[in-house]
Scaffold this motif. Structure first.
Motif, mmCIF file in Angstrom:
data_model
loop_
_atom_site.group_PDB
_atom_site.id
_atom_site.type_symbol
_atom_site.label_atom_id
_atom_site.label_comp_id
_atom_site.label_asym_id
_atom_site.label_seq_id
_atom_site.Cartn_x
_atom_site.Cartn_y
_atom_site.Cartn_z
ATOM 1 N N ARG A 130 6.103 -0.094 1.841
ATOM 2 C CA ARG A 130 5.507 0.060 0.500
ATOM 3 C C ARG A 130 4.180 -0.707 0.461
ATOM 4 N N SER A 131 3.211 -0.138 -0.229
ATOM 5 C CA SER A 131 1.849 -0.687 -0.127
ATOM 6 C C SER A 131 1.041 -0.506 -1.400
ATOM 7 N N LEU A 132 -0.073 -1.211 -1.407
ATOM 8 C CA LEU A 132 -1.110 -0.978 -2.419
ATOM 9 C C LEU A 132 -2.325 -0.462 -1.673
ATOM 10 N N LEU A 133 -2.749 0.742 -2.001
ATOM 11 C CA LEU A 133 -3.921 1.324 -1.339
ATOM 12 C C LEU A 133 -5.143 1.041 -2.198
ATOM 13 N N MET A 134 -6.153 0.415 -1.561
ATOM 14 C CA MET A 134 -7.376 0.096 -2.316
ATOM 15 C C MET A 134 -8.506 0.974 -1.818
ATOM 16 N N LEU A 135 -9.147 1.669 -2.768
ATOM 17 C CA LEU A 135 -10.213 2.601 -2.411
ATOM 18 C C LEU A 135 -11.493 2.158 -3.105
ATOM 19 N N GLY A 136 -12.631 2.462 -2.517
ATOM 20 C CA GLY A 136 -13.865 2.038 -3.174
ATOM 21 C C GLY A 136 -15.078 2.862 -2.796
ATOM 22 N N GLU A 137 -16.006 2.930 -3.745
ATOM 23 C CA GLU A 137 -17.326 3.547 -3.533
ATOM 24 C C GLU A 137 -18.364 2.615 -4.127
ATOM 25 N N ASP A 190 3.659 -4.419 2.361
ATOM 26 C CA ASP A 190 4.742 -5.404 2.287
ATOM 27 C C ASP A 190 5.630 -5.163 3.514
ATOM 28 N N CYS A 191 5.429 -5.977 4.551
ATOM 29 C CA CYS A 191 6.110 -5.630 5.801
ATOM 30 C C CYS A 191 7.535 -6.186 5.876
ATOM 31 N N LEU A 192 8.027 -6.759 4.784
ATOM 32 C CA LEU A 192 9.435 -7.182 4.796
ATOM 33 C C LEU A 192 10.331 -6.210 4.036
ATOM 34 N N SER A 193 9.718 -5.208 3.399
ATOM 35 C CA SER A 193 10.554 -4.250 2.668
ATOM 36 C C SER A 193 11.222 -3.309 3.679
#
Ligand SMILES: Cc1cc2nc3c(=O)[nH]c(=O)nc-3n(C[C@H](O)[C@H](O)[C@H](O)COP(=O)(O)OP(=O)(O)OC[C@H]3O[C@@H](n4cnc5c(N)ncnc54)[C@H](O)[C@@H]3O)c2cc1C
Length: 429
Positions: A218-225, A208-211
């Motif tokens: 602040r961010s949401l980190l998405m991880l995957g396998e 969120d580049c306006l925070s």
């Protein structure tokens, strides 16, 4: 002459468009201007007065089931590869955030995905490339014409027209991804989480580049396998469509702020684990055809830079603060961690953090981006050519110190006067 533009819809130019049906025709017809795939680069790297479109060079040639090596023509898209090979248990070793790019475009931009920190970029999996340089077809690889290989991988079409390539796919047993989404309350937490999950194959953070202040970054980190279980089902295309350009006033600092806040707060828990199909995990934006129309008729650009890891927190903080202060919100801001770069002359990745920011074009934007350039240069970073539409020759040469070797190879193969784009002229190549 036809009107043509790329994904950012700026600039719109008149060009001669040549769509050869075979690479044999290509040798005999036209070899000057610039090659083009599906036009998913954002700026002017695939624009010139003569454009050679690879659309009809779209045949699979061979596949070796023991090694996973696929040989195909350069106009084959990643979409077509997935549709044909996922059911057989194979996936792309590296994929960008859209599947609507060609093999030629993926090589010319040496595209990276969410797994760069562990698996490198697209060209790290390429075995050989055939291209048309100066009235002749040449094959290059790490062993044959290695100088041409280093210049062509990531070379933005400036060494010739790629007609065929052989590259490695990776085996999968399921079309599904085990996903974990973690909330990060600010940039510092996001960077710490990237480090904590460094051994996870896929990672990306939406920011969120306006925070501002304590919430900056602040961010949401998405991880995957890749999951072990689940059918090898492919994706379906073309369900939703943006029918026309949206009025550009709809995207403004208030709507962007509202969207960013809603997106961050949509996940209530600190961490969510689930299993999702590869399509929404890798290609969320592909679900709406022509989503670039959302930015209105004047178009948009993506500013993507990388800065070295040691400068990460300081550099990203300075850049995010400058953006928040400018109030020129970016609707989409995506942060990735990159591993060590390769030896290709113009490949973008270097060990560090890369942030990609979409901005609607307006008359104040370029002065903000000039300010960001100064910060990126201060931290010894660089901008991604595939997204760029405005960087200066000075900025390019500072970020890509191997540009002189690149030019020397172009001269050696007699292509420096033949292949050029609006971008290559602007950045002094
Ligand atoms: C939604 C979206 C998400 C994206 N996500 C990522 C990402 O995660 N990572 C990433 O790295 N990139 C990403 N990109 C950028 C995209 O992957 C690159 O711009 C890619 O090069 C586009 O391929 P294309 O076939 O559309 O090529 P074009 O846009 O048509 O051309 C791009 C460049 O490749 C050259 N080129 C194309 N075909 C040939 C050929 N046959 N021979 C020689 N040169 C050729 C052109 O001259 C030009 O310089 C994204 C783009 C979009 C729109």
């Amino acid at each position: 002459m036809k009107k043509i533009t790329s994904w950012g819809k700026y600039p719109l130019i008149d060009a001669n468009i040549n769509t050869p049906s075979t690479s044999h025709n290509l040798v005999n017809e036209l070899h000057c201007g610039i090659a083009r795939g599906l036009g998913r680069s954002y700026g002017d790297s695939a624009l010139s007065e003569n454009i050679i479109v690879s659309e009809q060079l779209n045949h699979f040639i061979s596949f070796d089931e023991d090694t996973g090596i696929l040989l195909c023509e350069a106009g084959v898209s990643l979409d077509e590869i997935l549709l044909n090979f996922v059911p057989k248990g194979w996936f792309l070793s590296v994929t960008p955030g859209t599947k609507f790019v060609t093999v030629g475009g993926a090589i010319a931009s040496d595209v990276h995905g969410k797994n760069h920190h562990l698996e490198g970029s697209f060209c790290d999996h390429v075995i050989s490339i055939t291209l048309i340089t100066n009235e002749q077809k040449i094959t290059c690889s790490k062993e044959d014409n290695p100088d041409l290989f280093l210049a062509t991988c990531g070379g933005m079409g400036l060494t010739g027209v790629i007609t065929e390539a052989a590259f490695k796919l990776k085996p999968i047993t399921s079309a599904y991804i085990n996903q974990k989404v973690v909330k990060a309350k600010n940039l510092e937490t996001a960077l710490a989480l990237f480090e904590h999950y460094r051994n996870v194959t896929y990672s990306v953070a939406w920011i969120d580049c306006l925070s501002t202040d304590d919430n900056l970054g602040r961010s949401l980190l998405m991880l995957g396998e890749h999951a072990d279980k689940g059918k090898l089902t492919t994706h379906k295309n073309g369900l939703l469509n943006m029918p026309c350009d949206m009025p550009s006033f709809l995207l403004n600092k208030y709507t962007i702020q509202a969207f960013n806040s809603a997106y961050y707060n949509k996940q209530l828990k600190e961490e969510v684990n689930n299993t999702v199909h590869y399509d929404p995990f890798f290609y969320p934006l592909d679900s709406i055809n022509n989503w670039n129309r959302m930015y209105g008729g004047n178009g948009f650009t993506q500013y993507q830079f990388v800065i070295p890891k040691e400068a990460g927190k300081e550099g990203l903080t300075e850049i995010l603060a400058a953006i928040a202060e400018s109030k020129q919100g970016s609707f989409l801001a995506v942060l990735k961690i990159l591993g060590e770069g390769n030896r290709n002359h113009l490949s973008f990745p270097m060990e560090g953090y890369t942030l990609a920011l979409d901005f609607k074009l307006n008359d104040k934007l370029f002065s903000l981006l000039d300010r960001l350039d100064i910060i990126v240069r201060k931290y010894k970073g660089r901008l991604y050519l595939s997204k760029d539409v405005r960087m200066s020759a000075e900025m390019f040469k500072a970020g890509y110190p191997q540009w002189e070797e690149f030019q020397a190879v172009r001269k050696e193969y007699g292509v420096d006067e033949l292949y050029h784009s609006l971008q290559s002229k602007r950045i002094g190549l």
